[in-house]
Design an enzyme around this catalytic site. Structure first.
Site, PDB file in Angstrom:
ATOM      1  N   GLY A 139       0.805  -1.214   0.000  1.00  0.00           N
ATOM      2  CA  GLY A 139       0.000   0.000   0.000  1.00  0.00           C
ATOM      3  C   GLY A 139       0.840   1.266   0.000  1.00  0.00           C
ATOM      4  N   CYS A 140       2.147   1.107  -0.016  1.00  0.00           N
ATOM      5  CA  CYS A 140       3.047   2.267  -0.093  1.00  0.00           C
ATOM      6  C   CYS A 140       3.564   2.376  -1.520  1.00  0.00           C
ATOM      7  CB  CYS A 140       4.235   2.100   0.855  1.00  0.00           C
ATOM      8  SG  CYS A 140       3.785   2.055   2.591  1.00  0.00           S
ATOM      9  N   GLN A 141       3.611   3.591  -2.023  1.00  0.00           N
ATOM     10  CA  GLN A 141       4.133   3.799  -3.364  1.00  0.00           C
ATOM     11  C   GLN A 141       5.642   3.535  -3.380  1.00  0.00           C
ATOM     12  OE1 GLN A 141       3.264   7.686  -4.926  1.00  0.00           O
ATOM     13  NE2 GLN A 141       3.665   7.058  -7.016  1.00  0.00           N
ATOM     14  N   SER A 142       6.337   3.950  -2.331  1.00  0.00           N
ATOM     15  CA  SER A 142       7.755   3.673  -2.173  1.00  0.00           C
ATOM     16  C   SER A 142       7.905   2.290  -1.563  1.00  0.00           C
ATOM     17  CB  SER A 142       8.403   4.696  -1.230  1.00  0.00           C
ATOM     18  OG  SER A 142       8.179   5.998  -1.681  1.00  0.00           O
TER      19      SER A 142
END
Length: 141
Positions: free
Chosen positions: A50-53
């Site tokens: 769920g994190c772009q990074s």
């Protein structure tokens, strides 16, 4: 490497920043102070979805039953956000982490209103993952 401040000092330091550019620089500085996970902890099960990074968080209990968190990211701002979350959850038992309201701290810092939607979503994903692991530890799963 300098230690991370406690919650109250974090809030004081954050409020002393004159503008959001200074606050972003402070967030990046906090990320540089993170205790990084051991190299073997950069595994898929420690990767936060769920994190772009890319974000890795290693969570375990110490001998006193307190949650120990170590984390890293490939993005400087995100690494600083990890540090802020770790400061807020520092020295807590898993059940306290599940019940602790981080949002009031984010509001005091006006943090989420100055993050991009993708960073806000990533921050929520980190908190959710930590709480889920804490809940598993309290239930003995």
């Amino acid at each position: 490497m300098a230690a991370l401040p406690d919650r109250e000092k974090l809030l004081r330091n954050f409020s002393r920043c004159a503008n959001w550019e200074e606050k972003y620089l402070y967030i990046i500085e906090l990320g540089q102070r993170l205790a990084l996970p051991d190299k073997d902890k950069y595994r898929p099960e420690n990767l936060i979805q769920g994190c772009q990074s890319q974000v890795w968080i290693d969570m375990r209990l110490d001998a006193d039953g307190l949650m120990q968190l170590k984390g890293d990211s490939d993005a400087a701002i995100v690494k600083g956000l990890i540090a802020i979350v770790f400061i807020l959850f520092d020295r807590m038992m898993p059940r306290d982490i599940v019940e602790f309201d981080v949002r009031q701290w984010f509001e005091k810092m006006a943090l989420t209103s100055h993050l991009t939607p993708s960073r806000s979503q990533g921050l929520e994903a980190m908190i959710r993952a930590i709480r889920t692991k804490a809940l598993q530890l309290t239930s003995g799963a």
